[in-house]
Design a protein around this motif. Structure first.
Motif, mmCIF file in Angstrom:
data_model
loop_
_atom_site.group_PDB
_atom_site.id
_atom_site.type_symbol
_atom_site.label_atom_id
_atom_site.label_comp_id
_atom_site.label_asym_id
_atom_site.label_seq_id
_atom_site.Cartn_x
_atom_site.Cartn_y
_atom_site.Cartn_z
ATOM 1 N N UNK A 81 -82.253 33.613 -28.218
ATOM 2 C CA UNK A 81 -82.398 32.642 -27.132
ATOM 3 C C UNK A 81 -82.043 31.234 -27.614
ATOM 4 N N UNK A 82 -82.531 30.891 -28.786
ATOM 5 C CA UNK A 82 -82.292 29.551 -29.311
ATOM 6 C C UNK A 82 -80.833 29.340 -29.722
ATOM 7 N N UNK A 83 -80.265 30.310 -30.434
ATOM 8 C CA UNK A 83 -78.898 30.137 -30.920
ATOM 9 C C UNK A 83 -77.871 30.293 -29.814
ATOM 10 N N UNK A 84 -78.191 31.112 -28.820
ATOM 11 C CA UNK A 84 -77.307 31.150 -27.667
ATOM 12 C C UNK A 84 -77.313 29.787 -26.975
ATOM 13 N N UNK A 85 -78.512 29.190 -26.878
ATOM 14 C CA UNK A 85 -78.614 27.868 -26.282
ATOM 15 C C UNK A 85 -77.870 26.817 -27.082
ATOM 16 N N UNK A 86 -78.030 26.857 -28.401
ATOM 17 C CA UNK A 86 -77.332 25.895 -29.258
ATOM 18 C C UNK A 86 -75.826 26.101 -29.198
ATOM 19 N N UNK A 87 -75.404 27.369 -29.211
ATOM 20 C CA UNK A 87 -73.975 27.671 -29.149
ATOM 21 C C UNK A 87 -73.360 27.251 -27.829
ATOM 22 N N UNK A 151 -70.366 29.297 -39.087
ATOM 23 C CA UNK A 151 -68.922 29.061 -39.140
ATOM 24 C C UNK A 151 -68.237 29.633 -37.906
ATOM 25 N N UNK A 152 -68.624 30.848 -37.506
ATOM 26 C CA UNK A 152 -68.047 31.476 -36.328
ATOM 27 C C UNK A 152 -68.439 30.727 -35.053
ATOM 28 N N UNK A 153 -69.696 30.296 -34.988
ATOM 29 C CA UNK A 153 -70.171 29.552 -33.818
ATOM 30 C C UNK A 153 -69.396 28.249 -33.671
ATOM 31 N N UNK A 154 -69.109 27.613 -34.791
ATOM 32 C CA UNK A 154 -68.386 26.345 -34.764
ATOM 33 C C UNK A 154 -66.941 26.519 -34.301
ATOM 34 N N UNK A 155 -66.298 27.598 -34.748
ATOM 35 C CA UNK A 155 -64.877 27.818 -34.465
ATOM 36 C C UNK A 155 -64.640 28.283 -33.039
ATOM 37 N N UNK A 156 -65.540 29.126 -32.508
ATOM 38 C CA UNK A 156 -65.259 29.821 -31.247
ATOM 39 C C UNK A 156 -64.758 28.922 -30.109
ATOM 40 N N UNK A 157 -65.389 27.766 -29.811
ATOM 41 C CA UNK A 157 -64.923 26.996 -28.654
ATOM 42 C C UNK A 157 -63.468 26.548 -28.747
ATOM 43 N N UNK A 158 -62.927 26.494 -29.960
ATOM 44 C CA UNK A 158 -61.547 26.036 -30.129
ATOM 45 C C UNK A 158 -60.539 27.177 -30.088
ATOM 46 N N UNK A 159 -61.026 28.425 -30.108
ATOM 47 C CA UNK A 159 -60.124 29.574 -30.227
ATOM 48 C C UNK A 159 -59.146 29.655 -29.060
ATOM 49 N N UNK A 160 -59.626 29.357 -27.853
ATOM 50 C CA UNK A 160 -58.748 29.477 -26.684
ATOM 51 C C UNK A 160 -57.639 28.441 -26.673
ATOM 52 N N UNK A 161 -57.688 27.493 -27.608
ATOM 53 C CA UNK A 161 -56.625 26.504 -27.713
ATOM 54 C C UNK A 161 -55.461 26.992 -28.568
ATOM 55 N N UNK A 162 -55.738 27.969 -29.475
ATOM 56 C CA UNK A 162 -54.670 28.367 -30.406
ATOM 57 C C UNK A 162 -54.363 29.869 -30.416
ATOM 58 N N UNK A 163 -55.100 30.689 -29.676
ATOM 59 C CA UNK A 163 -54.820 32.125 -29.665
ATOM 60 C C UNK A 163 -55.046 32.709 -28.284
ATOM 61 N N UNK A 169 -62.900 36.137 -31.308
ATOM 62 C CA UNK A 169 -63.791 35.188 -31.981
ATOM 63 C C UNK A 169 -65.187 35.219 -31.359
ATOM 64 N N UNK A 170 -65.246 35.396 -30.036
ATOM 65 C CA UNK A 170 -66.556 35.550 -29.404
ATOM 66 C C UNK A 170 -67.244 36.810 -29.918
ATOM 67 N N UNK A 171 -66.479 37.892 -30.046
ATOM 68 C CA UNK A 171 -67.044 39.140 -30.554
ATOM 69 C C UNK A 171 -67.540 39.015 -31.977
ATOM 70 N N UNK A 172 -66.793 38.308 -32.806
ATOM 71 C CA UNK A 172 -67.220 38.093 -34.191
ATOM 72 C C UNK A 172 -68.547 37.348 -34.243
ATOM 73 N N UNK A 173 -68.715 36.365 -33.355
ATOM 74 C CA UNK A 173 -69.945 35.566 -33.345
ATOM 75 C C UNK A 173 -71.101 36.300 -32.675
ATOM 76 N N UNK A 174 -70.837 36.913 -31.520
ATOM 77 C CA UNK A 174 -71.914 37.485 -30.719
ATOM 78 C C UNK A 174 -72.497 38.761 -31.321
ATOM 79 N N UNK A 175 -71.748 39.442 -32.157
ATOM 80 C CA UNK A 175 -72.236 40.707 -32.713
ATOM 81 C C UNK A 175 -72.707 40.590 -34.158
ATOM 82 N N UNK A 176 -72.713 39.367 -34.675
ATOM 83 C CA UNK A 176 -73.147 39.130 -36.049
ATOM 84 C C UNK A 176 -74.578 39.612 -36.271
ATOM 85 N N UNK A 177 -75.364 39.592 -35.225
ATOM 86 C CA UNK A 177 -76.750 40.038 -35.326
ATOM 87 C C UNK A 177 -76.893 41.482 -35.757
ATOM 88 N N UNK A 178 -75.885 42.315 -35.504
ATOM 89 C CA UNK A 178 -75.935 43.707 -35.966
ATOM 90 C C UNK A 178 -75.992 43.751 -37.490
#
Length: 320
Positions: A81-87, A151-163, A169-178
């Protein structure tokens, strides 16, 4: 672009009309809770569910559930809940100019003027610090993984600008909890968690491509990339590939985790999870219509139930 103007009371355009933030939260807190997407809880579920997958699979692997696992499960829920909010806060800070140009997002707190950028930065830091405090209750290996996820959380918002594949990138960040929850239980990272992580990434590609179809026209106008724009009319074919990959990788994770400690019955029950999840994803595809934004949002939200299905089977396997 369609003209979805901010509602008079500040409610975000794509939030459920009966959400708890707009109904019950003190008015002064609502802009910040909206910034954290607390009025749209589906994202928290999608971040949390892989954590619970990882924990359940780790418990199945060593057949030794402990009281500490209850805290791991709760800690993951609070942390999600907290990290989703921060992200989301970080995402809205970086995307504030894009959001102001897209019908669905221009009512968000920053572009609509409900929260300043400075206020958003402070709010983001507070949420991240609370999440870090929870992370510190886990073992060292899990703490290291948690810090690395930034690192993944920081990069994700910029991904749609270059790929064209920002959903990766969302998948890499959102599934890290596994990976993190497995390690919090097991004390180290092992291959079953890696296969589970890969399955989660494929699942994210499935649901977030559906989600991105809400914005394809606006995204094209402002130059934002997405798999929805990339796949276009061939989206259903790609979604089928992601479905198959999700099921196959999760099945491999289950087999690797369950053998040789778990019983045959436990293995069969656990394998029912990816099988049933796949059928739920296939059922979603029957209602897919990329021209209907409301339908796409509905299908996206259904993925909370999709992700909970394997947990039912994993829980049953633990007691087999």
């Amino acid at each position: 672009m369609q003209g979805n103007a901010p509602t008079p009371d500040g409610q975000v355009a794509d939030a459920p009309t009966d959400n708890w933030v707009d109904r019950y939260a003190p008015p002064a807190t609502r802009p910040f809770l909206r910034l954290s997407r607390a009025d749209r809880p589906i994202g928290t579920w999608l971040l949390l569910i892989p954590c619970w997958w990882g924990l359940g699979l780790a418990m199945l692997a060593d057949q030794s559930p402990r009281w500490q696992d209850a805290w791991i499960a709760l800690g993951c829920a609070l942390g999600a809940w907290l990290m989703r909010g921060a992200g989301c806060t970080w995402n809205d800070i970086t995307d504030r100019e894009f959001d102001a140009q897209v019908a669905r997002t221009r009512s968000r707190p920053i572009p609509s003027g409900q929260v300043s950028v400075r206020g958003a930065v402070i709010w983001m830091g507070l949420q991240a610090l609370l999440a870090f405090a929870i992370l510190l209750t886990f073992n060292r290996a899990a703490i290291s993984l948690g810090v690395l996820s930034l690192l993944l959380v920081t990069i994700y918002p910029f991904a749609k600008r270059f790929t064209w594949w920002p959903q990766v990138f969302l998948g890499l960040a959102f599934n890290w909890g596994a990976l993190l929850a497995w390690t919090a239980h097991a004390g180290a990272l092992h291959w079953p968690a890696v296969f589970l992580y890969a399955a989660g990434i494929c699942w994210t590609l499935f649901y977030d491509t559906i989600y991105a179809h809400q914005d394809t026209e606006d995204d094209a106008l402002i130059g934002v990339k997405s798999t929805a724009r990339l796949f276009g009319a061939n989206t259903v074919h790609w979604l089928k590939y992601f479905l198959v990959a999700t099921v196959a990788l999760m099945a491999i994770a289950v087999i690797n985790a369950a053998l040789p400690a778990a019983s045959i019955l436990a293995l069969v029950l656990a394998l029912g999870g990816p099988w049933a999840m796949g059928w739920h994803m296939a059922w979603q595809l029957r209602g897919f219509d990329h021209s209907d934004a409301t339908r796409m949002l509905h299908l996206f939200r259904l993925n909370r139930d999709t992700g909970l299905i394997p947990l039912i089977f994993l829980t049953a396997a633990l007691f087999a």
